[in-house]
Enzyme design. Sequence first.
Site, PDB file in Angstrom:
ATOM      1  N   GLU A 131       1.088  -1.048  -0.234  1.00  0.00           N
ATOM      2  CA  GLU A 131       0.074  -0.050   0.033  1.00  0.00           C
ATOM      3  C   GLU A 131       0.926   1.270  -0.234  1.00  0.00           C
ATOM      4  O   GLU A 131       0.576   2.149  -0.491  1.00  0.00           O
ATOM      5  CB  GLU A 131      -0.662  -0.195   1.206  1.00  0.00           C
ATOM      6  N   ARG A 146       0.396   3.875  -3.274  1.00  0.00           N
ATOM      7  CA  ARG A 146      -0.001   4.925  -3.496  1.00  0.00           C
ATOM      8  C   ARG A 146       1.251   6.278  -2.799  1.00  0.00           C
ATOM      9  O   ARG A 146       0.512   7.292  -3.274  1.00  0.00           O
ATOM     10  CB  ARG A 146      -0.662   5.134  -1.837  1.00  0.00           C
ATOM     11  N   ASP A 201      -4.912 -10.134  -7.683  1.00  0.00           N
ATOM     12  CA  ASP A 201      -5.809  -8.412  -9.445  1.00  0.00           C
ATOM     13  C   ASP A 201      -4.225  -8.443  -9.440  1.00  0.00           C
ATOM     14  O   ASP A 201      -3.905  -8.270 -10.631  1.00  0.00           O
ATOM     15  CB  ASP A 201      -5.999  -8.177  -8.162  1.00  0.00           C
ATOM     16  N   GLU A 232     -12.060   0.507 -10.504  1.00  0.00           N
ATOM     17  CA  GLU A 232     -11.724  -0.524 -11.327  1.00  0.00           C
ATOM     18  C   GLU A 232     -12.764  -0.765 -12.713  1.00  0.00           C
ATOM     19  O   GLU A 232     -12.175  -0.695 -14.202  1.00  0.00           O
ATOM     20  CB  GLU A 232     -11.652  -1.750 -11.318  1.00  0.00           C
ATOM     21  N   THR A 235      -1.167   0.647 -10.182  1.00  0.00           N
ATOM     22  CA  THR A 235      -2.278   0.210  -9.711  1.00  0.00           C
ATOM     23  C   THR A 235      -2.959   1.376  -8.244  1.00  0.00           C
ATOM     24  O   THR A 235      -4.408   0.668  -8.462  1.00  0.00           O
ATOM     25  CB  THR A 235      -2.499  -1.596  -8.802  1.00  0.00           C
TER      26      THR A 235
END
Length: 688
Positions: A195, A199, A327, A479, A566
């Site tokens: 994360e 980010r 994913d 998404e 992502t």
Amino acid sequence: MSFKLPDTKPSFGIKQQRAKEDSVWKALRNNNTSPFTASIPNFRSKDPQLPLYKDKPLNNQTSSWERRKIMFFKAFILGLAFYTCYYIGGLLQGVEFGNNNNSLDNLTWKEKQDQVRQVFKETWKHYETDAWGKDEYHPLSHKGKNMGPGPLGWIIVDSLDTMHLMGLEEEFKTAEAWVANELNYDMNYEVNVFETTIRMLGGLLSAHYLSKNDMFLEKAVDLGNRIIGAFDSPSGIPYASVNLHTKKGVKNHVDNGASSTAEVATLQLEFKYLSKLTGESLYWEKVEKIMEVLDKNQPKDGLVPIYVHPDTGKYQGKYIRLGSRADSYYEYLIKQYLQTDEQEPIYNTLFHESNYGIKKHLLRHSKPSNLVFFGELERGFNGGFSNKMDHLVCFIGGSFALGATGGEDILTARKSGSWTPLKEEDFTLGKEITHTCWKTYEGTATGLSSEIVVFNDDEDSTKDFYIKPLDRHNLQRPETVESLFILYRITKDPIYREWGWKIFQSFVKHTKTADGAFTSLSDVTTVPPKLRDNMESFWIAETLKYLYLLFDDENLIPLTENVFNTEGHPFPRFDPNPLFKTGWSRDGSHKNTNQQQQGKPKDQIHQEEIVIDDKKGNSKHHEQQPPKLNNAPVAAEPAKPALEQLKDLNQEPNQQQESDDEKAKIKAKLAKGENVNEIIEELIDQQA
């Protein structure tokens, strides 16, 4: 590389404003003062304690009847003026009047793009007022809090590139000053490696890419050096967490210490770009080592379990799915190939292998509408099949489209000598799954998708999917709109914009709080839905960004020149040579796969493609000639189920006995990255 901002949003000189910027952020701590009006001389905000304005005494010579007429007339004029201002203001802010949405539906796409921009500004204004600098924002309680002893920039850093792309000059400069003056990652606190990378590191790198401000790169280098300690495991697979002060990795506290596969395989774009910017090979070597270790597990048909242990590098458990914990492993296969200017064909190989496995093992159709969906193998290949699909899976429509076209528009891609029926098949599948994802929005009372749906595939089913009570929440995830954006860019089919506009309107209608902030929902199946008191950073980092780009006519961030990580942060594609080369291959040697293509132009590396015989499922060679597609799907028909193209995907390929020498030759080809699409199925047939 450069990018073009809309003419109506001029570029801005950040460095020239440094002295002014350094003090601007401080004003945001005062909830009663705008950060921008605070710097205006003699500006005074309204004081709620000021006495009300007292009416002047009326002229005693005016009769009471005349006074009543005057008052009535003034009241009428005042009311008319108020309504006019309210109506016009409502149009400017995207407010719906009554039940008539025609005024909004008739907006141009540029005006609809401005509506998205306005929603971002509203969201940001409330965050500034209630929780400036905090990592979490709770719009209903008007509070924010940090995750650790100090702020990580969870919302601010994640939103920098969105503000820059939208041309929000003042908001960006204020956030930039906060990052420069307040953000310090030297804290004794454990953060999630994945994360924090996607980010924070991704946000800083993207902000540097767009603004050219080296301060962001300096912050990124400091953060990257703190995260990289998590990679010091026996296998090279990073630990789940890292202490930002000690720079030591920390095992997952659950799941027997295993890390999630998606998390360890979704660090590559960020650290490879950091290597490119700094010239430091350590970042590159650490993240590509992960891919080598994962591939040594030889996952069947390219499908990987959702856990891997950092001590051994071996997969843990058998659970296979495309949703959470898996994913972005699949997402980053094709993006690694594209990011490095198609100079690392090993990742293209892995991408096509996984596509084959997805079609063979996870693809099904719902009843009664034959919607394509991807299910789960909870107990691996020998267990049962689950019809559950996360909203997170909806990234894959864009992934299939990118893999088939490389980001080119579909007409250009189809005219290229490398286009094949296999690419057409993947592209069609990308459109089909995106259509399914749209249906999960359209099929709810709010027009918003739930976190998870379960599809029906019984012949007597009357509904294509249902939603379990615990899965009915909506976190404003990106998404689906991400795939809509990619498919619109590639096809120019307005249907993707129309779907995106309806989704945006549903977000505005149902996730907006009474005072104008935006938050997530507890239940999308009821109207009005119950609001959750939390706004995820990806609402403004991704969802609004992709909607803004979906409605953009300026080709901001061209897909042929950029990749999005992502978390929706754009990075430029780049040529890694001469400093950085792929350091691993499947035969165990550490050779550069680009050198193994010595003398071949990039566009000739994949001159032999696989061609599928739709009737028999056999493969045959097709060399350098464009495929003849008499009934190729039309780009403007995404809603039509492509059953003819997909009907044989679940059939087992013909099994052929190969000698050991032939197997070795095939593996050698894959190790070199040669003739990728031609030999993928041959190798998979041998391993099946």
